[in-house]
Design a protein around this motif. Structure first.
Motif, PDB file in Angstrom:
ATOM      1  N   ASP A  16      42.718 -16.230  28.638  1.00 52.42           N
ATOM      2  CA  ASP A  16      43.382 -16.987  27.581  1.00 52.42           C
ATOM      3  C   ASP A  16      42.282 -17.653  26.761  1.00 52.42           C
ATOM      4  O   ASP A  16      41.874 -18.783  27.051  1.00 52.42           O
ATOM      5  CB  ASP A  16      44.336 -18.010  28.192  1.00 52.42           C
ATOM      6  CG  ASP A  16      45.145 -18.750  27.143  1.00 52.42           C
ATOM      7  OD1 ASP A  16      44.912 -18.528  25.936  1.00 52.42           O
ATOM      8  OD2 ASP A  16      46.006 -19.554  27.528  1.00 52.42           O
ATOM      9  N   ARG A  19      43.050 -21.114  25.322  1.00 53.43           N
ATOM     10  CA  ARG A  19      42.994 -22.201  26.303  1.00 53.43           C
ATOM     11  C   ARG A  19      41.543 -22.577  26.588  1.00 53.43           C
ATOM     12  O   ARG A  19      41.198 -23.754  26.704  1.00 53.43           O
ATOM     13  CB  ARG A  19      43.706 -21.784  27.580  1.00 53.43           C
ATOM     14  CG  ARG A  19      43.544 -22.720  28.755  1.00 53.43           C
ATOM     15  CD  ARG A  19      44.129 -24.087  28.559  1.00 53.43           C
ATOM     16  NE  ARG A  19      45.560 -24.022  28.339  1.00 53.43           N
ATOM     17  CZ  ARG A  19      46.278 -25.029  27.921  1.00 53.43           C
ATOM     18  NH1 ARG A  19      45.726 -26.188  27.681  1.00 53.43           N
ATOM     19  NH2 ARG A  19      47.565 -24.908  27.713  1.00 53.43           N
ATOM     20  N   HIS A  69      47.424 -26.281  21.896  1.00 54.66           N
ATOM     21  CA  HIS A  69      47.501 -26.234  23.359  1.00 54.66           C
ATOM     22  C   HIS A  69      47.788 -27.601  23.974  1.00 54.66           C
ATOM     23  O   HIS A  69      47.592 -27.806  25.174  1.00 54.66           O
ATOM     24  CB  HIS A  69      46.210 -25.647  23.937  1.00 54.66           C
ATOM     25  CG  HIS A  69      46.170 -24.159  23.847  1.00 54.66           C
ATOM     26  ND1 HIS A  69      45.755 -23.496  22.711  1.00 54.66           N
ATOM     27  CD2 HIS A  69      46.511 -23.199  24.741  1.00 54.66           C
ATOM     28  CE1 HIS A  69      45.835 -22.196  22.914  1.00 54.66           C
ATOM     29  NE2 HIS A  69      46.292 -21.992  24.143  1.00 54.66           N
TER      30      HIS A  69
END
Length: 78
Positions: A16, A19, A69
């Motif tokens: 990810d 992230r 996020h």
């Protein structure tokens, strides 16, 4: 077979990247001041070097990803 083994999903799962970038984001007051300069005095901002303007672009992109996020990107959060 080689193409299959070289893919990152095979080795440790899909990454990810958003992230990872969000976790690495740190607020930088110098970049915030550059963004303010760009918005308030664009003619002065345009006289700055290309690398400074590019750095601000990367910083703002990372800041946007961090906010997406769930990171708090406001003053004093880091």
């Amino acid at each position: 077979m080689n193409g299959f083994l070289d893919r990152p999903e095979f080795q440790d799962g899909k990454r990810d990247k958003g992230r990872i970038r969000a976790d690495a984001f740190k607020r930088d007051e110098r970049m915030e001041a550059l963004a303010e300069l760009r918005d308030s005095r664009p003619e002065v901002f345009e006289t700055l070097g290309t690398s400074v303007r590019m750095s601000l672009g990367y910083y703002e992109n990372d800041k946007k990803i961090a906010a997406e996020h769930g990171r708090d990107v406001t003053k004093g959060s880091n």
